[in-house]
Write a protein that holds these residues in place. Structure first.
Motif, PDB file in Angstrom:
ATOM      1  N   TRP A  60      -4.873   6.285   1.436  1.00 15.90           N
ATOM      2  CA  TRP A  60      -4.796   6.467   2.858  1.00 15.90           C
ATOM      3  C   TRP A  60      -5.032   7.743   3.161  1.00 15.90           C
ATOM      4  O   TRP A  60      -4.918   8.739   2.303  1.00 15.90           O
ATOM      5  CB  TRP A  60      -3.325   6.387   3.155  1.00 15.90           C
ATOM      6  N   GLY A  74      -7.521  -1.815  11.886  1.00 17.42           N
ATOM      7  CA  GLY A  74      -6.035  -1.383  12.810  1.00 17.42           C
ATOM      8  C   GLY A  74      -6.180  -0.712  14.107  1.00 17.42           C
ATOM      9  O   GLY A  74      -5.128  -0.317  14.581  1.00 17.42           O
ATOM     10  N   LEU A 110      -7.086   3.649   3.586  1.00  9.32           N
ATOM     11  CA  LEU A 110      -6.847   3.110   4.741  1.00  9.32           C
ATOM     12  C   LEU A 110      -6.778   4.494   5.602  1.00  9.32           C
ATOM     13  O   LEU A 110      -6.260   5.473   5.414  1.00  9.32           O
ATOM     14  CB  LEU A 110      -5.097   2.584   4.766  1.00  9.32           C
ATOM     15  N   LEU A 149      -5.195   4.434   9.003  1.00 12.21           N
ATOM     16  CA  LEU A 149      -4.382   3.869  10.053  1.00 12.21           C
ATOM     17  C   LEU A 149      -2.944   4.122   9.769  1.00 12.21           C
ATOM     18  O   LEU A 149      -2.565   4.434   8.833  1.00 12.21           O
ATOM     19  CB  LEU A 149      -4.587   2.204  10.350  1.00 12.21           C
ATOM     20  N   LEU A 157       0.424   2.952   9.283  1.00 13.39           N
ATOM     21  CA  LEU A 157       1.054   1.748   8.647  1.00 13.39           C
ATOM     22  C   LEU A 157       2.471   1.467   9.536  1.00 13.39           C
ATOM     23  O   LEU A 157       2.976   0.364   9.235  1.00 13.39           O
ATOM     24  CB  LEU A 157       1.513   2.086   7.209  1.00 13.39           C
ATOM     25  N   ILE A 164       0.681  -1.297  11.942  1.00 14.81           N
ATOM     26  CA  ILE A 164       0.075  -2.265  11.629  1.00 14.81           C
ATOM     27  C   ILE A 164       0.371  -3.834  12.067  1.00 14.81           C
ATOM     28  O   ILE A 164       1.436  -4.000  11.738  1.00 14.81           O
ATOM     29  CB  ILE A 164      -0.250  -2.142  10.016  1.00 14.81           C
ATOM     30  N   LYS A 165      -0.903  -4.472  12.305  1.00 15.71           N
ATOM     31  CA  LYS A 165      -0.676  -5.953  12.865  1.00 15.71           C
ATOM     32  C   LYS A 165      -0.635  -6.994  11.374  1.00 15.71           C
ATOM     33  O   LYS A 165      -1.243  -6.289  10.506  1.00 15.71           O
ATOM     34  CB  LYS A 165      -1.912  -6.414  13.494  1.00 15.71           C
ATOM     35  N   THR A 169      -4.077  -7.510  10.022  1.00 17.75           N
ATOM     36  CA  THR A 169      -4.706  -6.357   9.289  1.00 17.75           C
ATOM     37  C   THR A 169      -4.207  -6.300   7.888  1.00 17.75           C
ATOM     38  O   THR A 169      -4.747  -6.123   6.930  1.00 17.75           O
ATOM     39  CB  THR A 169      -4.593  -5.098  10.213  1.00 17.75           C
ATOM     40  N   LEU A 170      -2.823  -6.494   7.824  1.00 14.77           N
ATOM     41  CA  LEU A 170      -1.991  -6.284   6.613  1.00 14.77           C
ATOM     42  C   LEU A 170      -2.424  -7.323   5.546  1.00 14.77           C
ATOM     43  O   LEU A 170      -2.570  -7.030   4.452  1.00 14.77           O
ATOM     44  CB  LEU A 170      -0.546  -6.457   6.973  1.00 14.77           C
TER      45      LEU A 170
END
Ligand code: GLA
Length: 405
Positions: free
Chosen positions: A36, A259, A284, A286, A288, A291-292, A295-296
């Motif tokens: 990330w 995301g 990543l 975004l 966390l 997160i939708k 997307t996850l």
């Protein structure tokens, strides 16, 4: 040895790809790194201990650590605006109230790694102190804190213009010289700390041709801005440089920009799938916490992650099936393939038009005649035979792993 043609029979081509010339061989970076980065989340505001620890906790609670996500990388703006009297970098006390080492220790105790960002010039892109002339002592500082990853940017670097601009368009020499002192410092400390060196020169001077001599991964383009145009620009360019990626040195297509709501779910699948099969680092970008589920599901696709992390480390590139039009520069070509240690991956991208996309295995590099077992990674569909076909929506992707039946 560098990669060559992808049209050789599987066994012959495998034997040619076991080694990549790599001057920064400190034993790490043999697979694309996963993790990330703070930059796409909230730029300077996310360069803090709070984001680092919060993300580390999320890596565990969301099962991302178990899937291989490992590096928590803090990008630009983590330090104060100037060095201390002794020439040392100073973590911004508002963002790092207990310093960097306390956070690195905590992250290591969770079985994860911590990365930081620096710059080969006088200042970082956001104007914080750069490492030019301080390479050796900065690396000693990173070692003392326990830092595992160092992204190294190219703002305010030597330039024929005075004063130096943020981005020098007339460097009067090769940008590679900016990376040598830091590479040598990282090699000097390798018995104490193995630091992943990520070159960020935005693909200048064809960095893919020499990146493995300087770092474990290298940005091959200017930034991913999070829109479909960025995915097209970067993804299409990856096809021409696949042969330069291999264990110890990978093309870095830039942080994943999932995301953000600028890509729809189809586009997020293509973004992640293309980065995975071209052996880009999977970093990543975004938050966390926000997160939708859709997307996850994409970032937790174990089949795709396994393809990305395959020990062979070979990047997929485009191939042209009989009767299909030639690739168009800057557009994502539908047909991609690359060898795996136990088969071949085929990527089918509806980058320019929705429709039915089919592949005869006999026309795929490294496959040849015969029946093959296949599995598609996004739908879970499986089959056996001489070909596959999928209806694919605009900007969506299917990724098929093929093994001999
Ligand atoms: C450059 C890099 C980005 C990011 C910013 C930080 O633009 O390409 O990835 O690190 O600097 O300022």
């Amino acid at each position: 040895m560098k990669h060559t043609s992808n049209t050789l029979p599987l066994l012959l081509s495998l034997s040619q790809y076991w080694q990549v010339a790599n001057a920064l061989d400190n034993g790490i970076g043999l697979k694309p790194h996963m993790g990330w980065s703070s930059w796409n989340v909230a730029q300077c505001d996310a360069a803090s201990a709070k984001y680092a620890i919060d993300t580390a906790n999320k890596f565990i609670s969301l099962g991302l650590k178990d899937l291989g996500y490992e590096y928590i990388n803090i990008d630009d703006c983590w330090s104060t605006g100037s060095r201390d009297a002794g020439g040392k970098l100073v973590p911004d006390p508002k963002k790092w109230p207990n310093g960097i080492k306390a956070v690195a220790d905590q992250i290591h105790n969770m079985g994860l790694k911590l990365g930081l960002y620096g710059d080969a010039g006088q200042k970082t892109c956001a104007g914080y102190p750069g490492s030019e002339g301080h390479e050796a002592s900065d690396i000693d500082q990173l070692v003392s804190w326990g830092v595992d990853f160092w992204k190294y940017d190219n703002c305010y670097t030597p330039c024929n213009q005075n004063p130096r601009p943020q981005t020098c368009n007339s460097p009067g020499g090769s940008t590679k010289t900016w990376y040598a002192p830091m590479r040598d410092s990282i090699l000097r400390v390798q018995n104490t700390r193995k630091i992943h060196f990520n070159l960020c020169n935005w693909g200048r001077d064809k960095v893919w041709e020499w990146g493995a001599q300087y770092g474990h991964s290298w940005r091959m383009s200017v930034d991913n801005w999070g829109d479909w145009a960025s995915v097209e620009r970067i993804g299409s360019a990856a096809a021409g440089i696949a042969q330069y990626s291999g264990p110890g040195g990978f093309n870095d297509l830039d942080m994943l920009y999932l995301g953000s709501s600028r890509l729809n779910t189809n586009e997020e699948r293509l973004h992640f799938g293309l980065w995975a099969i071209t052996k880009s680092p999977l970093v990543l970008g975004l938050d966390l916490n926000k997160i939708k589920d859709s997307t996850l599901a994409i970032i937790r696709n174990k089949g795709l992650i396994d393809i990305n992390q395959d020990s062979l480390g070979r990047a997929a590139t485009t191939f042209r099936p009989p009767g299909q039009p030639a690739p168009v520069a800057g557009k994502i070509y539908p047909y991609w393939a690359g060898p795996l240690s136990d088969g071949v991956v085929i990527g089918l991208c509806a980058g320019t038009a929705a429709g039915r996309y089919s592949v005869n295995f006999a026309g795929v590099p490294d496959l040849g005649q015969g029946d093959f077992q296949w599995k598609e990674m996004y739908t879970g569909q499986t089959g056996m035979g001489k070909n596959v076909s999928f209806d694919i929506a605009l900007h969506d992707m299917r990724v098929v792993k093929v093994v001999r039946g």
